[in-house]
Structures are given as C-alpha cells and as structure tokens.
Scaffold this active site. Structure first.
Site, PDB file in Angstrom:
ATOM      1  N   SER A  45       1.272  -1.025  -0.111  1.00 18.59           N
ATOM      2  CA  SER A  45       0.595   0.222  -0.140  1.00 18.59           C
ATOM      3  C   SER A  45       0.438   1.547  -0.484  1.00 18.59           C
ATOM      4  O   SER A  45       0.368   2.386  -0.240  1.00 18.59           O
ATOM      5  CB  SER A  45      -0.591  -0.135   1.432  1.00 18.59           C
ATOM      6  OG  SER A  45      -0.152   0.277   2.368  1.00 18.59           O
ATOM      7  N   ASP A  89      -2.889  -9.203   7.641  1.00 19.01           N
ATOM      8  CA  ASP A  89      -2.283  -9.306   8.587  1.00 19.01           C
ATOM      9  C   ASP A  89      -1.600 -10.222   8.508  1.00 19.01           C
ATOM     10  O   ASP A  89      -1.370 -11.331   8.707  1.00 19.01           O
ATOM     11  CB  ASP A  89      -2.738  -8.691   9.692  1.00 19.01           C
ATOM     12  CG  ASP A  89      -1.934  -9.026  11.102  1.00 19.01           C
ATOM     13  OD1 ASP A  89      -1.584  -9.087  11.515  1.00 19.01           O
ATOM     14  OD2 ASP A  89      -2.215  -9.359  11.879  1.00 19.01           O
ATOM     15  N   VAL A  90      -0.044 -10.295   7.629  1.00 16.99           N
ATOM     16  CA  VAL A  90       0.564 -11.227   7.956  1.00 16.99           C
ATOM     17  C   VAL A  90       1.074 -12.361   9.445  1.00 16.99           C
ATOM     18  O   VAL A  90       1.838 -13.230   8.766  1.00 16.99           O
ATOM     19  CB  VAL A  90       2.344 -10.717   7.181  1.00 16.99           C
ATOM     20  CG1 VAL A  90       1.678 -10.654   5.821  1.00 16.99           C
ATOM     21  CG2 VAL A  90       2.517  -9.550   8.241  1.00 16.99           C
ATOM     22  N   ASN A 142       7.413  -8.368   1.693  1.00 23.01           N
ATOM     23  CA  ASN A 142       7.465  -7.059   2.173  1.00 23.01           C
ATOM     24  C   ASN A 142       7.103  -6.129   2.657  1.00 23.01           C
ATOM     25  O   ASN A 142       8.056  -5.408   3.911  1.00 23.01           O
ATOM     26  CB  ASN A 142       7.032  -6.370   0.859  1.00 23.01           C
ATOM     27  CG  ASN A 142       7.803  -5.148   0.674  1.00 23.01           C
ATOM     28  OD1 ASN A 142       8.625  -4.499   1.427  1.00 23.01           O
ATOM     29  ND2 ASN A 142       6.616  -3.911   1.495  1.00 23.01           N
ATOM     30  N   SER A 173      17.111  -7.085   5.695  1.00 22.80           N
ATOM     31  CA  SER A 173      17.898  -5.349   5.735  1.00 22.80           C
ATOM     32  C   SER A 173      19.109  -5.685   6.338  1.00 22.80           C
ATOM     33  O   SER A 173      19.503  -6.497   6.723  1.00 22.80           O
ATOM     34  CB  SER A 173      16.861  -5.192   6.921  1.00 22.80           C
ATOM     35  OG  SER A 173      17.257  -3.621   7.183  1.00 22.80           O
ATOM     36  N   TYR A 217      14.310  -6.348  15.512  1.00 29.42           N
ATOM     37  CA  TYR A 217      14.750  -5.916  14.172  1.00 29.42           C
ATOM     38  C   TYR A 217      15.164  -7.045  13.262  1.00 29.42           C
ATOM     39  O   TYR A 217      14.585  -7.652  12.604  1.00 29.42           O
ATOM     40  CB  TYR A 217      14.127  -4.282  14.119  1.00 29.42           C
ATOM     41  CG  TYR A 217      13.965  -4.264  12.617  1.00 29.42           C
ATOM     42  CD1 TYR A 217      12.551  -4.687  11.908  1.00 29.42           C
ATOM     43  CD2 TYR A 217      15.295  -3.639  11.051  1.00 29.42           C
ATOM     44  CE1 TYR A 217      12.289  -3.378  10.426  1.00 29.42           C
ATOM     45  CE2 TYR A 217      15.230  -4.071  10.490  1.00 29.42           C
ATOM     46  CZ  TYR A 217      14.213  -3.106  10.106  1.00 29.42           C
ATOM     47  OH  TYR A 217      13.824  -2.420   8.417  1.00 29.42           O
ATOM     48  N   ALA A 272      17.252  -9.388  14.822  1.00 29.96           N
ATOM     49  CA  ALA A 272      16.991 -10.990  15.055  1.00 29.96           C
ATOM     50  C   ALA A 272      16.322 -10.978  14.220  1.00 29.96           C
ATOM     51  O   ALA A 272      15.982 -12.474  12.902  1.00 29.96           O
ATOM     52  CB  ALA A 272      16.154 -11.317  16.183  1.00 29.96           C
ATOM     53  N   LYS A 293      15.239 -10.060  10.780  1.00 31.10           N
ATOM     54  CA  LYS A 293      15.529 -10.079   9.330  1.00 31.10           C
ATOM     55  C   LYS A 293      16.906 -10.558   9.202  1.00 31.10           C
ATOM     56  O   LYS A 293      16.792 -11.112   8.396  1.00 31.10           O
ATOM     57  CB  LYS A 293      16.507  -8.668   9.362  1.00 31.10           C
ATOM     58  CG  LYS A 293      15.209  -7.152   9.308  1.00 31.10           C
ATOM     59  CD  LYS A 293      14.151  -8.101   7.652  1.00 31.10           C
ATOM     60  CE  LYS A 293      12.742  -6.593   7.789  1.00 31.10           C
ATOM     61  NZ  LYS A 293      11.649  -6.446   6.622  1.00 31.10           N
ATOM     62  N   ILE A 329      16.572   3.787   3.165  1.00 31.38           N
ATOM     63  CA  ILE A 329      15.490   4.002   2.217  1.00 31.38           C
ATOM     64  C   ILE A 329      15.010   5.057   2.620  1.00 31.38           C
ATOM     65  O   ILE A 329      14.536   4.653   3.962  1.00 31.38           O
ATOM     66  CB  ILE A 329      15.145   2.794   1.293  1.00 31.38           C
ATOM     67  CG1 ILE A 329      15.675   1.376   1.179  1.00 31.38           C
ATOM     68  CG2 ILE A 329      14.496   2.993   0.420  1.00 31.38           C
ATOM     69  CD1 ILE A 329      16.978   1.574   0.146  1.00 31.38           C
TER      70      ILE A 329
HETATM   71  P1  NAP Z   1       6.183   0.913   5.208  1.00 34.58           P
HETATM   72  O1  NAP Z   1       6.421   2.529   4.252  1.00 34.58           O
HETATM   73  O2  NAP Z   1       6.246   1.610   6.737  1.00 34.58           O
HETATM   74  O3  NAP Z   1       5.274   0.643   4.349  1.00 34.58           O
HETATM   75  C1  NAP Z   1       5.084  -1.126   5.559  1.00 34.58           C
HETATM   76  C2  NAP Z   1       4.624  -2.091   4.412  1.00 34.58           C
HETATM   77  O4  NAP Z   1       3.500  -2.810   5.330  1.00 34.58           O
HETATM   78  C3  NAP Z   1       2.678  -1.313   4.236  1.00 34.58           C
HETATM   79  O5  NAP Z   1       2.122  -1.423   3.216  1.00 34.58           O
HETATM   80  C4  NAP Z   1       2.080  -1.336   5.736  1.00 34.58           C
HETATM   81  O6  NAP Z   1       0.259  -1.595   5.679  1.00 34.58           O
HETATM   82  C5  NAP Z   1       2.349  -2.858   5.667  1.00 34.58           C
HETATM   83  N1  NAP Z   1       2.286  -3.862   7.043  1.00 34.58           N
HETATM   84  C6  NAP Z   1       2.593  -3.569   8.424  1.00 34.58           C
HETATM   85  N2  NAP Z   1       1.799  -4.037   9.129  1.00 34.58           N
HETATM   86  C7  NAP Z   1       2.047  -5.483   8.414  1.00 34.58           C
HETATM   87  C8  NAP Z   1       1.101  -5.746   8.760  1.00 34.58           C
HETATM   88  N3  NAP Z   1       1.127  -6.958  10.135  1.00 34.58           N
HETATM   89  N4  NAP Z   1       0.276  -7.332   7.704  1.00 34.58           N
HETATM   90  C9  NAP Z   1       0.968  -6.842   6.212  1.00 34.58           C
HETATM   91  N5  NAP Z   1       1.327  -5.474   6.244  1.00 34.58           N
HETATM   92  C10 NAP Z   1       1.464  -4.721   7.193  1.00 34.58           C
HETATM   93  O7  NAP Z   1       7.950   0.125   5.397  1.00 34.58           O
HETATM   94  P2  NAP Z   1       9.366   0.359   4.006  1.00 34.58           P
HETATM   95  O8  NAP Z   1      10.147   1.135   4.592  1.00 34.58           O
HETATM   96  O9  NAP Z   1       9.079   0.737   2.949  1.00 34.58           O
HETATM   97  O10 NAP Z   1       9.697  -1.026   4.003  1.00 34.58           O
HETATM   98  C11 NAP Z   1       9.205  -2.549   3.263  1.00 34.58           C
HETATM   99  C12 NAP Z   1      10.313  -3.225   3.562  1.00 34.58           C
HETATM  100  O11 NAP Z   1      11.585  -3.355   4.118  1.00 34.58           O
HETATM  101  C13 NAP Z   1       9.831  -3.923   5.216  1.00 34.58           C
HETATM  102  O12 NAP Z   1       9.776  -5.079   5.190  1.00 34.58           O
HETATM  103  C14 NAP Z   1      11.222  -3.705   6.656  1.00 34.58           C
HETATM  104  O13 NAP Z   1      11.892  -3.294   6.891  1.00 34.58           O
HETATM  105  C15 NAP Z   1      12.386  -3.179   4.777  1.00 34.58           C
HETATM  106  N6  NAP Z   1      12.647  -2.155   5.075  1.00 34.58           N
HETATM  107  C16 NAP Z   1      12.841  -1.117   5.227  1.00 34.58           C
HETATM  108  C17 NAP Z   1      14.060  -0.448   5.166  1.00 34.58           C
HETATM  109  C18 NAP Z   1      14.024   0.819   5.250  1.00 34.58           C
HETATM  110  O14 NAP Z   1      15.280   1.585   5.292  1.00 34.58           O
HETATM  111  N7  NAP Z   1      12.682   1.813   4.742  1.00 34.58           N
HETATM  112  C19 NAP Z   1      14.562  -0.830   5.254  1.00 34.58           C
HETATM  113  C20 NAP Z   1      15.601  -2.038   4.716  1.00 34.58           C
HETATM  114  C21 NAP Z   1      14.409  -3.187   5.402  1.00 34.58           C
HETATM  115  P3  NAP Z   1      -0.327  -0.010   5.833  1.00 34.58           P
HETATM  116  O15 NAP Z   1       0.108   1.168   4.869  1.00 34.58           O
HETATM  117  O16 NAP Z   1      -1.979  -0.799   5.362  1.00 34.58           O
HETATM  118  O17 NAP Z   1      -0.430  -0.053   7.690  1.00 34.58           O
END
Ligand code: NAP
Length: 247
Positions: free
Chosen positions: A14, A63-64, A90, A142, A155, A157, A159, A188
């Site tokens: 989303s 809800d994963v 993701n 991550s 987090y 653990a 990842k 990111i």
């Molecule tokens: P984000 O903008 O916060 O988006 C998170 C997404 O996960 C949203 O679509 C959210 O849905 C959904 N979500 C949250 N809780 C959930 C649940 N219980 N069940 C199903 N969906 C759920 O995060 P992002 O930065 O894009 O991160 C995406 C992935 O990349 C994550 O796994 C994160 O750990 C990883 N990552 C991010 C970074 C970074 O710097 N941003 C770095 C390394 C890894 P809603 O919007 O509807 O709540």
C-alpha cells in the site's frame, strides 16, 4: 515487458518499498495482488496503479502475523488469477528500543509480523507453487539483519531470520523450479525512516559510502531482476541495495 502474464502477490504494497515494487511490476505487465493492513489503504493503491498502468490489480486487507489472513490472501489471489508466479514478502514494522528497556510486546509484535509473517506467506503459497512447478519468492530483509543495530534487537533478529529462511527455502524448493532470494536494503526514504530524527539521519548518511539514503525505486529495480527470467540461475542469494553501507 519482463513480467507479461505473470501474477505477483506483494505484501505491504500500500506504500513505501512495496508500492514501488508493485508499480514497477505493473509497468512490466504483471497482474497484481496489493495488500495493506486495511482494505482502504490497499484499495487506494490499487486505484492509483490501475489508473497509471491500466493493469489488473486486486486489493486485500492482510495481517501477515495471522496464519488465516495469509491463507485467505493466497486463496483470493488464486480465485482472481488462477495462479501465483511471484510472492514478495515485503510487509514489515519497527518497534525500536534498547535491550534494557524493550517490552515483551515490542519483541513479540516485530517477530510476529517480520519473521512469522514471512513464514506464514511462504507456507501458504508453497502448495500452489509446488503444483505449478514454477515460482519466484522474494523476501525483503535488511542490512540490519546482516550487521545488527543498537536499539533494534527485535528488528535485527527478525531480519537475520529472514536470511536463513531464504536459504532454507531455496534448498527445499529448487527441485520444483521455485527460486527464493532476498534483498537487504540499507536506509531507504519511506515512512519507516521518516520517523528518524534529522540528527540520526545525518549520522547514518555519513556511514554510507554513497552519502545518501536510497529510494524505494532502487529496491524495486533489484526486485524486478530477482523475479524475472534474467535471474533464472540465481537462488538463495541475498542482494544488498545499501549504497555500500555493508559489503
Ligand atoms: P512502510 O512504508 O512502513 O510500509 C510498510 C508496509 O507494510 C505497509 O504497506 C503496511 O500496510 C504493511 N504492514 C504493516 N504491518 C503489517 C501487517 N501486520 N501485515 C501486513 N502488512 C503490514 O515500510 P517500508 O520502509 O516500505 O518497508 C518495507 C520493507 O522493507 C519492510 O520489511 C522493512 O523492514 C524493509 N526495509 C526497509 C528499509 C527502509 O529504510 N525503509 C530498510 C531495510 C528494509 P499499511 O500501510 O496498510 O499499514
């Protein structure tokens, strides 16, 4: 088009990285299942993507951390498109705290969503993918799962666990032509990192050789490579997209 005729389920699409992956896959001809934690957030993104790319896309509230929710996601995807070629795990959250202060709920929530959520979705999709004798599973881990980080015991653990899930599934699924890989993004720009203070962001940027945060599209481009036919001899790989933060 690299994904013409392919069906992709992308959890947490989303917004943020998941949405960027969904948009790039749509531009390459994929049919999509878009998920958010609410139907509203998923539907909004579906409307946007259909208007932009004129593709087929369905929204699912997910809800994963709940097995039944992941099973329902796979069922809805199959009901709509009859097959699932690509699963991108993701969805992820943070609940940062120091070891001395962290609450049990903060540990449990992050492990349930980030780690068990990946297991739940892989388990649910494994049967249909085994039957198809085709699949691409991509997990978003991550850099923190590779190097650890103060204030992120839960987090890191979760990842780190995704990295070993990726390698285990790559070994178990290879005989069925199901490839399992992961991307390890560095920092990111998304709503997840928007929460950080300016001071913390600057400290992090100074540790990144490319001297900037990445963009969601940087991760999406790597994702496209790992799910399309260009990478058909790659499995069990963890691809860093981190500006050189960890080599
Ligand atoms: P984000 O903008 O916060 O988006 C998170 C997404 O996960 C949203 O679509 C959210 O849905 C959904 N979500 C949250 N809780 C959930 C649940 N219980 N069940 C199903 N969906 C759920 O995060 P992002 O930065 O894009 O991160 C995406 C992935 O990349 C994550 O796994 C994160 O750990 C990883 N990552 C991010 C970074 C970074 O710097 N941003 C770095 C390394 C890894 P809603 O919007 O509807 O709540």
């Amino acid at each position: 088009m690299k994904l013409q005729g392919r069906t992709a389920v992308i959890t947490g699409s989303s917004k943020g990285i998941g949405k960027a992956i969904a948009e790039l896959f749509a531009s390459e001809g994929a049919q999509l299942v878009i998920t958010g934690t609410s139907m509203e957030s998923a539907q909004e993104t579906v409307n946007e993507i259909i208007a932009k790319y004129n593709c087929e896309a369905v929204p699912v509230a997910l809800d994963v951390s709940r097995v039944e929710s992941c099973e329902a996601l796979i069922k809805t995807s199959l009901d709509n498109f009859s097959k699932i070629d690509i699963l991108v795990n993701n969805a992820g959250i943070t609940r940062d705290n120091l070891v001395l202060k962290i609450k049990e709920t903060e540990w449990d929530e992050v492990i349930a969503v980030n780690l068990k959520g990946v297991f739940n979705c892989i388990k649910a999709v494994s049967k249909p993918m085994f039957r198809q004798k085709y699949g691409r599973i991509l997990n978003i881990t991550s850099v923190i799962g590779q190097i650890g980080n103060a204030g992120q015991i839960n987090y890191s653990a979760s990842k780190g666990g995704i990295i070993t899930i990726t390698k285990t599934c790559a070994k178990e699924f290879a005989s069925r032509n199901i490839l399992v890989n992961a991307i390890a993004p560095g920092f990111i720009s998304t709503s997840m990192t928007d929460k950080l203070t300016e001071e913390r962001k600057q400290t992090m940027v100074s540790a990144i050789p490319l001297r900037r945060f990445g963009e969601a599209i940087d991760v999406a481009r790597a994702a496209l490579f790992l799910v399309c036919d260009d990478s058909s001899y790659i499995t069990g790989h963890i691809l860093s997209v981190n500006g050189g933060l960890y080599m």
